[in-house]
Design a protein around this motif. Structure first.
Motif, PDB file in Angstrom:
ATOM      1  N   ALA A  41       0.852  -1.188   0.000  1.00  0.00           N
ATOM      2  CA  ALA A  41       0.000   0.000   0.000  1.00  0.00           C
ATOM      3  C   ALA A  41       0.888   1.238   0.000  1.00  0.00           C
ATOM      4  O   ALA A  41       1.982   1.233   0.567  1.00  0.00           O
ATOM      5  CB  ALA A  41      -0.902   0.001   1.236  1.00  0.00           C
ATOM      6  N   ARG A  42       0.409   2.288  -0.645  1.00  0.00           N
ATOM      7  CA  ARG A  42       1.186   3.524  -0.678  1.00  0.00           C
ATOM      8  C   ARG A  42       0.357   4.690  -0.163  1.00  0.00           C
ATOM      9  O   ARG A  42      -0.874   4.707  -0.270  1.00  0.00           O
ATOM     10  CB  ARG A  42       1.682   3.809  -2.101  1.00  0.00           C
ATOM     11  N   GLU A  43       1.053   5.638   0.419  1.00  0.00           N
ATOM     12  CA  GLU A  43       0.407   6.836   0.964  1.00  0.00           C
ATOM     13  C   GLU A  43       0.162   7.839  -0.166  1.00  0.00           C
ATOM     14  O   GLU A  43       1.079   8.158  -0.931  1.00  0.00           O
ATOM     15  CB  GLU A  43       1.291   7.469   2.034  1.00  0.00           C
ATOM     16  N   ASP A 142     -11.587  -9.659  -1.625  1.00  0.00           N
ATOM     17  CA  ASP A 142     -10.171  -9.843  -1.923  1.00  0.00           C
ATOM     18  C   ASP A 142      -9.351  -8.582  -1.699  1.00  0.00           C
ATOM     19  O   ASP A 142      -8.124  -8.641  -1.647  1.00  0.00           O
ATOM     20  CB  ASP A 142     -10.016 -10.347  -3.355  1.00  0.00           C
ATOM     21  N   LEU A 143     -10.028  -7.446  -1.563  1.00  0.00           N
ATOM     22  CA  LEU A 143      -9.349  -6.215  -1.165  1.00  0.00           C
ATOM     23  C   LEU A 143      -9.234  -6.094   0.347  1.00  0.00           C
ATOM     24  O   LEU A 143      -8.635  -5.148   0.861  1.00  0.00           O
ATOM     25  CB  LEU A 143     -10.098  -4.993  -1.716  1.00  0.00           C
ATOM     26  N   GLY A 144      -9.834  -7.053   1.077  1.00  0.00           N
ATOM     27  CA  GLY A 144      -9.778  -7.036   2.534  1.00  0.00           C
ATOM     28  C   GLY A 144     -10.821  -6.149   3.181  1.00  0.00           C
ATOM     29  O   GLY A 144     -10.741  -5.872   4.383  1.00  0.00           O
ATOM     30  N   LEU A 145     -11.836  -5.724   2.423  1.00  0.00           N
ATOM     31  CA  LEU A 145     -12.837  -4.809   2.954  1.00  0.00           C
ATOM     32  C   LEU A 145     -13.874  -5.529   3.796  1.00  0.00           C
ATOM     33  O   LEU A 145     -14.059  -6.750   3.686  1.00  0.00           O
ATOM     34  CB  LEU A 145     -13.538  -4.073   1.801  1.00  0.00           C
ATOM     35  N   ASP A 146     -14.564  -4.776   4.622  1.00  0.00           N
ATOM     36  CA  ASP A 146     -15.617  -5.311   5.487  1.00  0.00           C
ATOM     37  C   ASP A 146     -16.891  -5.468   4.661  1.00  0.00           C
ATOM     38  O   ASP A 146     -17.466  -4.488   4.202  1.00  0.00           O
ATOM     39  CB  ASP A 146     -15.853  -4.359   6.654  1.00  0.00           C
ATOM     40  N   ARG A 147     -17.326  -6.718   4.461  1.00  0.00           N
ATOM     41  CA  ARG A 147     -18.539  -6.953   3.675  1.00  0.00           C
ATOM     42  C   ARG A 147     -19.793  -6.896   4.533  1.00  0.00           C
ATOM     43  O   ARG A 147     -20.896  -6.845   3.997  1.00  0.00           O
ATOM     44  CB  ARG A 147     -18.456  -8.310   2.965  1.00  0.00           C
ATOM     45  N   ARG A 158     -11.437   9.482   4.245  1.00  0.00           N
ATOM     46  CA  ARG A 158     -10.810  10.283   5.293  1.00  0.00           C
ATOM     47  C   ARG A 158      -9.409   9.787   5.637  1.00  0.00           C
ATOM     48  O   ARG A 158      -8.482  10.581   5.803  1.00  0.00           O
ATOM     49  CB  ARG A 158     -11.694  10.258   6.550  1.00  0.00           C
ATOM     50  N   ASP A 159      -9.255   8.489   5.748  1.00  0.00           N
ATOM     51  CA  ASP A 159      -7.974   7.906   6.145  1.00  0.00           C
ATOM     52  C   ASP A 159      -7.754   6.641   5.332  1.00  0.00           C
ATOM     53  O   ASP A 159      -8.147   5.545   5.737  1.00  0.00           O
ATOM     54  CB  ASP A 159      -7.980   7.582   7.649  1.00  0.00           C
ATOM     55  N   GLY A 160      -7.139   6.798   4.182  1.00  0.00           N
ATOM     56  CA  GLY A 160      -6.974   5.662   3.293  1.00  0.00           C
ATOM     57  C   GLY A 160      -5.577   5.534   2.733  1.00  0.00           C
ATOM     58  O   GLY A 160      -4.745   6.439   2.856  1.00  0.00           O
ATOM     59  N   VAL A 161      -5.329   4.386   2.127  1.00  0.00           N
ATOM     60  CA  VAL A 161      -4.091   4.116   1.404  1.00  0.00           C
ATOM     61  C   VAL A 161      -4.482   3.582   0.028  1.00  0.00           C
ATOM     62  O   VAL A 161      -5.649   3.296  -0.240  1.00  0.00           O
ATOM     63  CB  VAL A 161      -3.206   3.096   2.150  1.00  0.00           C
ATOM     64  N   GLU A 162      -3.493   3.432  -0.826  1.00  0.00           N
ATOM     65  CA  GLU A 162      -3.787   3.053  -2.207  1.00  0.00           C
ATOM     66  C   GLU A 162      -3.080   1.764  -2.586  1.00  0.00           C
ATOM     67  O   GLU A 162      -1.902   1.559  -2.276  1.00  0.00           O
ATOM     68  CB  GLU A 162      -3.353   4.189  -3.135  1.00  0.00           C
ATOM     69  N   ARG A 328      -8.342   2.911  -3.768  1.00  0.00           N
ATOM     70  CA  ARG A 328      -8.202   3.536  -2.441  1.00  0.00           C
ATOM     71  C   ARG A 328      -9.029   2.726  -1.452  1.00  0.00           C
ATOM     72  O   ARG A 328     -10.221   2.489  -1.653  1.00  0.00           O
ATOM     73  CB  ARG A 328      -8.659   4.987  -2.471  1.00  0.00           C
ATOM     74  N   VAL A 329      -8.393   2.292  -0.368  1.00  0.00           N
ATOM     75  CA  VAL A 329      -9.040   1.463   0.645  1.00  0.00           C
ATOM     76  C   VAL A 329      -8.780   2.060   2.020  1.00  0.00           C
ATOM     77  O   VAL A 329      -7.820   2.827   2.210  1.00  0.00           O
ATOM     78  CB  VAL A 329      -8.507   0.012   0.602  1.00  0.00           C
TER      79      VAL A 329
END
Length: 365
Positions: A41-43, A142-147, A158-162, A328-329
């Protein structure tokens, strides 16, 4: 006599089902490779003019149930709410948003809608955001998001990485998850699929595999060739499990290769191996390639692109745009162990039942 024989058969059957469950659940070094490294992930700076396209009917009304419009607007996003009473060109809406100055595009909807907007974001080099408001949310998984709570995906504003991930293309169309052919595509074409996806697959797949219906496929995957698979799935990066019904998930979406899973069942023995979901079942072929071409003995074949039923002219070409999509996640995501569900997956007894019973006669009697 007869009653005792029946009791013995019943006991033997129950023992078989129990043993199948044990075989699938028993840990083995072959079944638990070391977890892959997470995607880097990158800032990057937060967007100033994000635009989110939301389907109010997706996931049986998750947009309203989770208050996604209000929450997104509170975080500074402009929301484009789809009018589901008319046919709308989602990609055109995304391009219009870019013309009007959007510096991020996002989607609250199904995987097919996400792919269309993701392609526009990739074309313009803009970040893309996934909100898990669909029914299955495979890409979000697969992006690790909350389903379970799509509102948490909005935290990325507000507070993410790419993450830089790959984007698939088939016959000029984008896909984020899979393109399926043969028996898989026939299942998706079924009128019952939308209402009961898992049940439909369990009911239809064994008969479709053991039958010879549909066009005959030939697959070129890099320098490899698959002849006459009855079911074929091409994925944007490979899945962890070569299970024809429950593929597990993709631990990486940035490897630059398509996953290919072909299934061909030529008899009861191979059907039994599939019933046990053995990774080394002889009826399953798995490989990876940067390009996949599907030929058929028909000018047009049924194809399912991210779950959407289509008919495409042959040959069908699948390719991959490597790390073309900026996603962006949220900085904190629950999907920290991509292999966990594969380690705990249990055998569904219906798999054994459907594959053990003989096929119905062709007349349907």
């Amino acid at each position: 006599g007869w009653l005792r024989t029946q009791n013995v058969l019943r006991a033997t059957w129950l023992a078989l089902v129990w043993c199948c469950g044990v075989l699938v659940r028993t840990p083995s070094a072959r079944w638990a490779p070391p977890p892959p490294k997470p995607m880097p992930a990158r800032e990057v700076p937060a967007p100033l003019r994000p635009v989110l396209i939301m389907n109010p009917k997706s996931g049986r009304g998750k947009v309203q149930r989770f208050g996604l419009v209000r929450r997104a607007e509170e975080l500074g996003a402009r929301v484009v709410l789809l009018d589901t009473s008319v046919q709308q060109d989602v990609a055109a809406l995304a391009r219009q948003a870019v013309t009007e100055g959007a510096d991020l595009l996002g989607v609250a909807g199904g995987d097919g809608t996400q792919a269309l907007v993701a392609e526009v974001a990739a074309e313009h080099g803009l970040p893309f955001m996934v909100i898990s408001a669909g029914t299955r949310n495979h890409f979000a998984l697969d992006l690790g998001l909350d389903r379970t709570d799509p509102a948490t995906c909005l935290d990325a504003l507000r507070d993410g990485v790419e993450l830089l991930v790959d984007l698939g293309r088939v016959a000029g169309r984008p896909f984020v998850n899979t393109v399926s052919f043969g028996a898989y595509a026939q299942i998706v074409q079924s009128p019952q699929y939308r209402d009961a996806k898992a049940t439909t697959a369990l009911d239809q797949l064994p008969e479709l595999l053991l039958g010879e219906g549909g066009p005959r496929l030939t697959v070129e995957a890099g320098d490899r060739r698959l002849d006459a698979p009855q079911a074929l799935l091409v994925s944007n990066n490979p899945y962890t499990s070569p299970d024809p019904l429950s593929l597990g998930r993709r631990p990486r979406l940035d490897l630059g290769v398509l996953g290919v899973l072909g299934v061909r069942v030529e008899g009861a023995a191979q059907a039994a191996e599939l019933a046990l979901r053995r990774a080394r079942a002889t009826g399953i072929s798995t490989l990876t390639a940067r390009q996949v071409t599907v030929h058929a003995d028909a000018p047009e074949i049924p194809v399912a692109v991210d779950g959407e039923a289509l008919n495409l002219p042959t040959p069908v070409l699948c390719t991959l745009a490597v790390r073309a999509l900026r996603v962006r996640v949220p900085r904190d995501r629950p999907g920290t162990d991509p292999l966990q569900q594969d380690r705990t997956r249990r055998l569904d007894w219906r798999d054994v039942v459907h594959l053990a019973l003989p096929l119905r006669p062709s007349g349907g009697a």
